[in-house]
Design a protein around this motif. Structure first.
Motif, PDB file in Angstrom:
ATOM      1  N   SER A 198       0.846  -1.193   0.000  1.00 28.51           N
ATOM      2  CA  SER A 198       0.000   0.000   0.000  1.00 28.51           C
ATOM      3  C   SER A 198       0.882   1.243   0.000  1.00 28.51           C
ATOM      4  O   SER A 198       2.086   1.167   0.241  1.00 28.51           O
ATOM      5  CB  SER A 198      -0.896   0.002   1.239  1.00 28.51           C
ATOM      6  OG  SER A 198      -0.107   0.177   2.407  1.00 28.51           O
ATOM      7  N   ARG A 199       0.282   2.387  -0.241  1.00 31.00           N
ATOM      8  CA  ARG A 199       1.036   3.641  -0.235  1.00 31.00           C
ATOM      9  C   ARG A 199       1.648   3.913   1.144  1.00 31.00           C
ATOM     10  O   ARG A 199       2.768   4.402   1.236  1.00 31.00           O
ATOM     11  CB  ARG A 199       0.156   4.805  -0.674  1.00 31.00           C
ATOM     12  CG  ARG A 199       0.943   6.100  -0.799  1.00 31.00           C
ATOM     13  CD  ARG A 199       0.203   7.117  -1.624  1.00 31.00           C
ATOM     14  NE  ARG A 199       0.914   8.372  -1.655  1.00 31.00           N
ATOM     15  CZ  ARG A 199       1.897   8.670  -2.488  1.00 31.00           C
ATOM     16  NH1 ARG A 199       2.279   7.804  -3.390  1.00 31.00           N
ATOM     17  NH2 ARG A 199       2.486   9.855  -2.439  1.00 31.00           N
ATOM     18  N   SER A 200       0.936   3.579   2.207  1.00 27.51           N
ATOM     19  CA  SER A 200       1.491   3.818   3.548  1.00 27.51           C
ATOM     20  C   SER A 200       2.698   2.915   3.804  1.00 27.51           C
ATOM     21  O   SER A 200       3.665   3.346   4.428  1.00 27.51           O
ATOM     22  CB  SER A 200       0.423   3.647   4.626  1.00 27.51           C
ATOM     23  OG  SER A 200      -0.096   2.343   4.618  1.00 27.51           O
ATOM     24  N   VAL A 201       2.667   1.702   3.303  1.00 24.50           N
ATOM     25  CA  VAL A 201       3.826   0.806   3.444  1.00 24.50           C
ATOM     26  C   VAL A 201       4.979   1.327   2.584  1.00 24.50           C
ATOM     27  O   VAL A 201       6.138   1.322   3.012  1.00 24.50           O
ATOM     28  CB  VAL A 201       3.449  -0.651   3.082  1.00 24.50           C
ATOM     29  CG1 VAL A 201       4.686  -1.526   2.986  1.00 24.50           C
ATOM     30  CG2 VAL A 201       2.467  -1.210   4.104  1.00 24.50           C
ATOM     31  N   ALA A 202       4.667   1.809   1.385  1.00 18.75           N
ATOM     32  CA  ALA A 202       5.700   2.400   0.527  1.00 18.75           C
ATOM     33  C   ALA A 202       6.329   3.610   1.215  1.00 18.75           C
ATOM     34  O   ALA A 202       7.542   3.839   1.110  1.00 18.75           O
ATOM     35  CB  ALA A 202       5.105   2.801  -0.816  1.00 18.75           C
ATOM     36  N   ASN A 203       5.527   4.366   1.940  1.00 17.05           N
ATOM     37  CA  ASN A 203       6.032   5.516   2.692  1.00 17.05           C
ATOM     38  C   ASN A 203       7.016   5.062   3.769  1.00 17.05           C
ATOM     39  O   ASN A 203       8.064   5.687   3.966  1.00 17.05           O
ATOM     40  CB  ASN A 203       4.857   6.270   3.314  1.00 17.05           C
ATOM     41  CG  ASN A 203       5.039   7.756   3.289  1.00 17.05           C
ATOM     42  OD1 ASN A 203       6.148   8.262   3.298  1.00 17.05           O
ATOM     43  ND2 ASN A 203       3.939   8.474   3.255  1.00 17.05           N
ATOM     44  N   ILE A 204       6.707   3.973   4.443  1.00 18.86           N
ATOM     45  CA  ILE A 204       7.608   3.438   5.469  1.00 18.86           C
ATOM     46  C   ILE A 204       8.906   2.945   4.837  1.00 18.86           C
ATOM     47  O   ILE A 204      10.001   3.238   5.333  1.00 18.86           O
ATOM     48  CB  ILE A 204       6.913   2.314   6.275  1.00 18.86           C
ATOM     49  CG1 ILE A 204       5.773   2.901   7.114  1.00 18.86           C
ATOM     50  CG2 ILE A 204       7.907   1.570   7.156  1.00 18.86           C
ATOM     51  CD1 ILE A 204       4.840   1.872   7.718  1.00 18.86           C
ATOM     52  N   PHE A 205       8.788   2.214   3.724  1.00 20.61           N
ATOM     53  CA  PHE A 205       9.985   1.745   3.011  1.00 20.61           C
ATOM     54  C   PHE A 205      10.821   2.930   2.548  1.00 20.61           C
ATOM     55  O   PHE A 205      12.051   2.935   2.686  1.00 20.61           O
ATOM     56  CB  PHE A 205       9.588   0.894   1.800  1.00 20.61           C
ATOM     57  CG  PHE A 205       9.381  -0.559   2.096  1.00 20.61           C
ATOM     58  CD1 PHE A 205       8.271  -0.981   2.820  1.00 20.61           C
ATOM     59  CD2 PHE A 205      10.258  -1.510   1.631  1.00 20.61           C
ATOM     60  CE1 PHE A 205       8.057  -2.318   3.079  1.00 20.61           C
ATOM     61  CE2 PHE A 205      10.057  -2.861   1.886  1.00 20.61           C
ATOM     62  CZ  PHE A 205       8.957  -3.266   2.615  1.00 20.61           C
ATOM     63  N   GLY A 206      10.156   3.947   1.990  1.00 15.23           N
ATOM     64  CA  GLY A 206      10.860   5.130   1.507  1.00 15.23           C
ATOM     65  C   GLY A 206      11.566   5.883   2.615  1.00 15.23           C
ATOM     66  O   GLY A 206      12.713   6.308   2.457  1.00 15.23           O
ATOM     67  N   LEU A 207      10.893   6.026   3.748  1.00 22.06           N
ATOM     68  CA  LEU A 207      11.505   6.715   4.886  1.00 22.06           C
ATOM     69  C   LEU A 207      12.687   5.923   5.433  1.00 22.06           C
ATOM     70  O   LEU A 207      13.749   6.492   5.722  1.00 22.06           O
ATOM     71  CB  LEU A 207      10.463   6.963   5.977  1.00 22.06           C
ATOM     72  CG  LEU A 207      10.965   7.700   7.213  1.00 22.06           C
ATOM     73  CD1 LEU A 207      11.490   9.082   6.855  1.00 22.06           C
ATOM     74  CD2 LEU A 207       9.855   7.799   8.254  1.00 22.06           C
ATOM     75  N   THR A 208      12.517   4.621   5.547  1.00 19.63           N
ATOM     76  CA  THR A 208      13.601   3.758   6.032  1.00 19.63           C
ATOM     77  C   THR A 208      14.816   3.840   5.109  1.00 19.63           C
ATOM     78  O   THR A 208      15.956   3.996   5.571  1.00 19.63           O
ATOM     79  CB  THR A 208      13.117   2.300   6.158  1.00 19.63           C
ATOM     80  OG1 THR A 208      11.986   2.266   7.024  1.00 19.63           O
ATOM     81  CG2 THR A 208      14.210   1.398   6.692  1.00 19.63           C
ATOM     82  N   ALA A 209      14.572   3.750   3.797  1.00 19.28           N
ATOM     83  CA  ALA A 209      15.672   3.847   2.834  1.00 19.28           C
ATOM     84  C   ALA A 209      16.337   5.212   2.902  1.00 19.28           C
ATOM     85  O   ALA A 209      17.570   5.313   2.860  1.00 19.28           O
ATOM     86  CB  ALA A 209      15.144   3.584   1.423  1.00 19.28           C
TER      87      ALA A 209
END
Length: 147
Positions: A59-70
């Motif tokens: 989901s977009r919220s999970v992509a946001n978490i992945f993006g922030l982590t990266a």
């Protein structure tokens, strides 16, 4: 013949470090506006859109978490490589993050995608950097200097 890797390892550290810092600056809007032709993303929303294309199952919220982590990892890795702090660990982290990125690019966009960018060059350079034992012009060499 004396093997001196001072200048090449410094150049590689700075190039890899900037290769992590500059994209972060792009995704937070410091390199130009979205669509300006000077940037890949230009802001966080466009970066997350791209992240979501690499992980379409999320989901977009999970992509946001992945993006922030990266992004956090890339800032830490970039700073450590440029400053010369915990270089081997930063280099291994750089290799892992770029190899992971390459795998996601291949699955999302095809085998040619990571070759359109120097993703494997970054991975190889980081792996090579992780094999060096002595880093001139680094905080590591200053901290580990024998008394």
């Amino acid at each position: 013949m004396k093997n001196s890797n001072g200048i090449p390892q410094l150049f590689l550290r700075i190039a890899l470090g900037l290769g992590f810092i500059l994209p972060v600056m792009d995704r937070i809007g410091l390199m130009g506006l979205p669509g300006s032709g000077k940037v890949a993303w230009g802001d966080w929303d466009h970066f997350i859109d791209y992240t979501n294309t690499l992980i379409p199952f999320a989901s977009r919220s999970v992509a946001n978490i992945f993006g922030l982590t990266a992004t956090i990892a890339e800032v830490i890795i970039g700073i450590c490589l440029i400053a010369g702090l915990k270089i081997k660990l930063a280099a291994i982290g750089a290799a892992l993050i770029t190899a992971t990125f390459a795998v996601f690019m291949i699955f999302a966009s095809g085998i040619g995608a990571p070759f359109q960018y120097p993703v494997f060059v970054f991975t190889g350079g980081a792996l090579l950097l992780s094999t060096i034992d002595n880093f001139k012009w680094s905080l590591d060499s200053y901290i580990n200097k024998p008394n």
